[in-house]
Design an enzyme around this catalytic site. Sequence first.
Site, short mmCIF file in Angstrom:
data_model
loop_
_atom_site.label_atom_id
_atom_site.label_comp_id
_atom_site.label_asym_id
_atom_site.label_seq_id
_atom_site.Cartn_x
_atom_site.Cartn_y
_atom_site.Cartn_z
N VAL A 137 4.53 0.48 13.35
CA VAL A 137 5.29 -0.75 13.14
C VAL A 137 6.47 -0.46 12.23
O VAL A 137 6.28 -0.07 11.06
CB VAL A 137 4.39 -1.85 12.53
CG1 VAL A 137 5.19 -3.13 12.33
CG2 VAL A 137 3.18 -2.09 13.41
N GLY A 177 -4.79 4.06 11.85
CA GLY A 177 -4.80 3.97 10.39
C GLY A 177 -3.48 3.39 9.91
O GLY A 177 -2.43 3.64 10.52
N GLY A 178 -3.52 2.62 8.84
CA GLY A 178 -2.29 2.01 8.34
C GLY A 178 -1.66 1.14 9.39
O GLY A 178 -2.28 0.24 9.95
N ASP A 179 -0.38 1.41 9.68
CA ASP A 179 0.32 0.64 10.72
C ASP A 179 0.41 1.42 12.02
O ASP A 179 1.25 1.11 12.88
CB ASP A 179 1.72 0.26 10.24
CG ASP A 179 2.61 1.48 10.04
OD1 ASP A 179 2.07 2.56 9.70
OD2 ASP A 179 3.84 1.37 10.22
N GLU A 180 -0.43 2.42 12.18
CA GLU A 180 -0.37 3.28 13.37
C GLU A 180 -1.47 2.91 14.36
O GLU A 180 -2.62 2.68 13.98
CB GLU A 180 -0.51 4.75 12.97
CG GLU A 180 0.66 5.25 12.13
CD GLU A 180 0.47 6.69 11.68
OE1 GLU A 180 1.47 7.40 11.52
OE2 GLU A 180 -0.69 7.09 11.48
#
Length: 211
Positions: A137, A177-180
């Site tokens: 994102v 993970g995170g925005d992935e």
Amino acid sequence: RAGDAAAATALLTEVRACRPRGEPSLTLSVTRELARLRMLLATSCDPGNRAAKAALGDYTADLEAELWALHQARVQSLRAQLAHDRLRREHGEVAALALADPLTGLPNRRALDRALEDALAAGDVGARSAAVAMIDVDGFKQINDRVSHACGDEVLRGVATALRSSLRAPDLVARYGGDEFVVVLPDTAVGDAGAALGRARTAVAALPLGD
């Protein structure tokens, strides 16, 4: 003969007195035969039929005991089955939770690893290779830093929903993970994968912007 019947009655009386554990059917059979012999003897030796009445009482008592034992066994069997079903259901729920990302509800990295293994195995047996894409994102860090992490969580949930709803049912959308996010499109040519990911990008871009 009366002598033989009397001897058999004595023997069966001893057997019945032992009452072998775990054998209610055997006990009932012995009592039934004992009742038959006692009634046979009673017709010739006991005008008042006291022995016959006693034999009938024993048979009734043993029959009730066997029916109760069968009932208890059935109850225990049903309870065991219910407990087994509950454990299997709980195990399934725990297994599902272990493969899901708690924030977005998408498959997590563990589920992604399994999907990639399946895709590679399908390629080995002749199916078209799977297409794999990693998505992130743009500007997500600024959302967390300038607005709030709670707002960032809402963004991730919205992106997850948009990706999932814009792709085919067999396609896997996983949070890496995170925005992935990682998308696995099984049995998909490169050109088709590009078109599908273009539709997914459009769906994400169409998400409403917050305040």
